[in-house]
Design an enzyme around this catalytic site. Structure first.
Site, short mmCIF file in Angstrom:
data_model
loop_
_atom_site.label_atom_id
_atom_site.label_comp_id
_atom_site.label_asym_id
_atom_site.label_seq_id
_atom_site.Cartn_x
_atom_site.Cartn_y
_atom_site.Cartn_z
N PHE B 205 51.35 32.46 44.53
CA PHE B 205 49.98 32.74 44.05
C PHE B 205 50.05 33.09 42.58
O PHE B 205 50.68 34.07 42.20
CB PHE B 205 49.34 33.89 44.83
CG PHE B 205 47.90 34.11 44.41
CD1 PHE B 205 46.86 33.48 45.09
CD2 PHE B 205 47.58 34.89 43.31
CE1 PHE B 205 45.53 33.65 44.69
CE2 PHE B 205 46.26 35.05 42.90
CZ PHE B 205 45.24 34.44 43.59
N ASP B 313 56.12 35.62 36.87
CA ASP B 313 54.76 36.14 37.03
C ASP B 313 54.84 37.52 37.69
O ASP B 313 55.07 37.63 38.88
CB ASP B 313 53.96 35.15 37.89
CG ASP B 313 52.56 35.66 38.21
OD1 ASP B 313 52.27 36.85 38.00
OD2 ASP B 313 51.74 34.85 38.69
N LYS B 344 46.72 43.55 36.48
CA LYS B 344 46.54 44.56 37.54
C LYS B 344 46.85 45.99 37.09
O LYS B 344 46.10 46.56 36.31
CB LYS B 344 47.38 44.16 38.75
CG LYS B 344 46.80 42.95 39.50
CD LYS B 344 47.55 42.71 40.79
CE LYS B 344 47.05 41.53 41.57
NZ LYS B 344 46.08 41.90 42.60
N THR B 368 37.88 34.47 22.31
CA THR B 368 37.06 35.44 21.57
C THR B 368 37.68 36.83 21.59
O THR B 368 37.86 37.46 20.55
CB THR B 368 35.63 35.49 22.15
OG1 THR B 368 35.03 34.22 21.98
CG2 THR B 368 34.78 36.55 21.43
#
Lengths: 486, 486
Positions: B205, B313, B344, B368
């Site tokens: 994931f 990751d 997280k 941005t």
């Protein structure tokens, strides 16, 4: 167990302090430029420090956000610039607005900041009310559902997903999922991961994550070296200005582009069928390219005829600076667009839609945070101030002054400027070429005006909603001086 | 011009108030469940209100974040749950930690919240120092560059882009860009938009935006109906537990999967060459699937041999709950991974990398906001507390108690539980089947323990870093009661 951390007395004295303070904390009368170049020496020193940690090639200067106030951004070298670029169009009420300062002067709001929930699973007790009172309060007419996200790219990515899910659901009818669908999607192949596409326009900007980037076509530097989906790209109208002197040409542009859209839908039907069209009301990053209300109404008709969704990306245009809260309100569409994405001035990201774009099953559109309630608290206050202070009317007034002034400058300096355009304070003007444009932006900064470029030859104006007539006059005055010096 | 909004006296009295308050605001002794089912009636009522605004199928209950404290989450019906799921593993210090409460009790920090900059263009004066003192302070060994983002998906998406840019740059050598590259990328085709890929693993994931989703393979509901890149997917080891009794089987799993990786790299070389491999130290959403340190060291060797990047990751594993700040520290890799993504528990997103992954030109990795300085202020305090209170050591102690207790429960209830695994408090256990797993999670909640599922048959434990031995004992005690009732 309820905390009494801020007792009533303290709350009141804080309130008095902040009110008192802000009555004296006012904007300077005009910009102040103290250094010969910007970035000045202190910014250059900080840039060196940052250089050892990350890429700094895009940095213009280091700001002092404690001192910045209203329409003025202060830098670390003592320069005070009238900011009509506002953090790439993302500051609604200017710097250090007293009403925003008060938002976290509140126990419950402070706790919202430090207890960030997974909003899709364990939302706080105030979440339904906040969505109603804040987000539905500003929902585009006819759209009664809101999915919250965190930034513009994520909003577009998830809006695309909602469109794909809606599209496949229509094809599937009420048929149950097949094992083949479930298994094939897990390894990235059809039928579960179907060959569908989102049609976008040349010159568009919809973000930089891989799905959004496949619909972004404003500058090569955004896209180079990144794999992309083979999705159709139509031409966007290239208007001539002033509009009332170029009706025939511009109408032809509309027709050419709309016919290209229709052709591409047919052309892609057999390889990557078009599930949705994404379009900005004004192509911002791509050069403030406008299209007429008629263009958008016809685009919607094409969508309806072909059973595909119309997504209006209001990430840059939403929030009031065109004189309406949503720029697409200017188009008087026959029915609401299917999806409207937002971010920037609205503090958080997300998209409005109708019931059709809520997936049948849970967890299809989902992530850990699903937005940020702390940003909704800021948005709540932003919207209140916009409404109480009638800032959309202010945008109209200040925008007219700025636009008329730009048109006058065009006439004074026809060899340098042309094609003034836009709505409200969401304005742009073209320069002879890229070199001249960049020269003007640099010179404007040294005259105390912070603007930004867009497209190849345009200067864009993106002041905050509190930008007044007299600010416009300062901009125009400095602009004239710059043009005289070229 | 500098605001004096919080004068010294007020600051001190606020500080005293908050300190005083928190000395009495303590965790309950144990969970309290007042309603027959969860969600209780008030949650159900709020869900109805929310239902008219957005999809609510994933909502478990509505929380009261003003009351929640430490390891305990309070819901609107008066239930008090010991939370070992912590907003999908995103709460580092529990609820309403007094140190976090104080972060915005500070004028400068408050101003950071309401003056959100475009960090890539106009960062605040404190930004370089914050990146050094906060983010480089926790950087994985050997990685000295940081790119900040806002969430896990964006972090992976932009890390993939950095990898693609790095890879193409290597191929290009020092050759200047061709017109063909510049023009082709604008219409989504090679050579400018090259056919490159990121290799991922089954069960992985990495997020839900379209690029990240092409590397996510944990549940079909995440992927169904969304177009995907044709990128290679290798098997991930499927271990048997306990590890020391299954050495041969597990080693064989490693070898099989590594050889698959190598084969896929060859196989994709001619269509979508692999530029990088993305892998979780423990596949979290996919079922807490572990792989050995040897597996990761060999994977790194394959990357080096093939000239491709290794991205670890750590969105779910990073931040301390495995007993080390970064889970990949457990692997003792020969050299640092090329890129490490996070989000997280770290409040904002981003990725660490070395100089090779900084693009040559500005604006290639950009958006941005480029993160959120308000979240860095929270992270700063989180990291200080972790270090001052030695929370990684605490994780080890509490984790051992919880893990040993789960192993005992396995022995008591072998027909229900098996395969206890994990590091620190980042633990999981398998159930006989999905139905039993879901039944247990529901029953645990009614016994006052909030857990979460992962994969098809696993329960995952993701307590905050302040979870102590005695909390573990409460969890184990309630778990036993639930198992006895099955």
């Amino acid at each position: 167990m309820r905390s009494l951390w801020l007792n009533t007395l303290t709350k009141q004295s804080l309130y008095r302090l902040s009110t008192k303070r802000y009555s004296t904390n006012v904007e300077p009368k005009e910009p102040v430029v103290k250094t010969k170049s910007i970035p000045g020496p202190k910014s250059i020193e900080l840039k060196k420090q940052l250089d050892s940690v990350q890429a700094t090639g895009t940095i213009q200067f280091f700001a002092d956000y404690e001192k910045s106030i209203g329409n003025y951004i202060y830098d670390v070298d003592g320069n005070i610039l009238l900011d009509v670029y506002t953090q790439i169009s993302s500051v609604p009420l200017g710097y250090n607005h007293p009403r925003l300062y008060k938002v976290f002067n509140n126990e419950q709001n402070l706790k919202t900041l430090i207890n960030r929930p997974a909003l899709g699973v364990f939302p706080g007790k105030e979440w339904p009310e906040k969505l109603h009172s804040v987000l539905l309060n500003i929902a585009p007419k006819g759209l009664n559902k809101i999915t919250t996200m965190m930034c513009g790219s994520c909003s577009n990515e998830n809006a695309y997903k909602s469109i794909f899910i809606w599209y496949q659901n229509k094809l599937r009818g009420n048929a149950p999922l097949t094992e083949q669908e479930k298994n094939s999607c897990m390894i990235n192949i059809p039928p579960g991961a179907p060959k569908l596409s989102i049609l976008s326009f040349k010159g568009a900007f919809h973000g930089r994550t891989l799905g959004a980037l496949s619909t972004t076509h404003s500058k090569y530097i955004h896209k180079l070296d990144v794999p992309s989906f083979d999705w159709p790209i139509a031409s966007f109208p290239e208007y001539r200005y002033p509009l009332d002197e170029n009706v025939a040409h511009n109408k032809k542009e509309d027709e050419k582009c709309l016919s290209e859209v229709q052709d591409l839908i047919q052309q892609y039907a057999s390889k990557n069928p078009v599930a949705g069209i994404v379009v900005e009301p004004i192509q911002s990053e791509g050069g403030d390219n406008e299209a007429s209300p008629e263009f958008f109404r016809s685009l919607q008709a094409i969508c309806k005829k072909n059973g595909i969704a119309l997504l209006i990306d209001e990430v840059q245009t939403g929030g009031g600076s065109t004189g309406k809260f949503w720029a697409h309100e200017h188009f008087e569409l026959e029915s609401p667009p299917d999806v409207v994405t937002f971010s920037k001035k609205l503090q958080l990201g997300g998209y409005f839609h109708n019931d059709d774009f809520i997936p049948n099953e849970p967890y299809r559109i989902f992530n850990t945070w699903m937005g940020d309630p702390g940003k909704v608290l800021l948005l709540e206050e932003v919207v209140k101030v916009i409404q109480e202070e009638k800032l959309l009317a202010n945008v109209d007034v200040a925008g007219k002054v700025l636009k008329n002034g730009l048109l006058s400058l065009e006439k004074e300096f026809p060899h340098i400027l042309n094609s003034t355009r836009g709505r409200g304070t969401f304005l742009a003007v073209n320069c002879t070429n890229t070199k001249v444009r960049d020269q003007i932006i640099g010179a404007l900064k040294l005259h105390g005006i912070q603007t930004g470029g867009c497209g190849e030859i345009s200067i864009r104006f993106r002041p905050a909603l509190i930008f007044k007539e007299y600010h416009a006059n300062i901009v125009l005055d400095r602009f004239r001086k710059v043009l005289q010096g070229i």
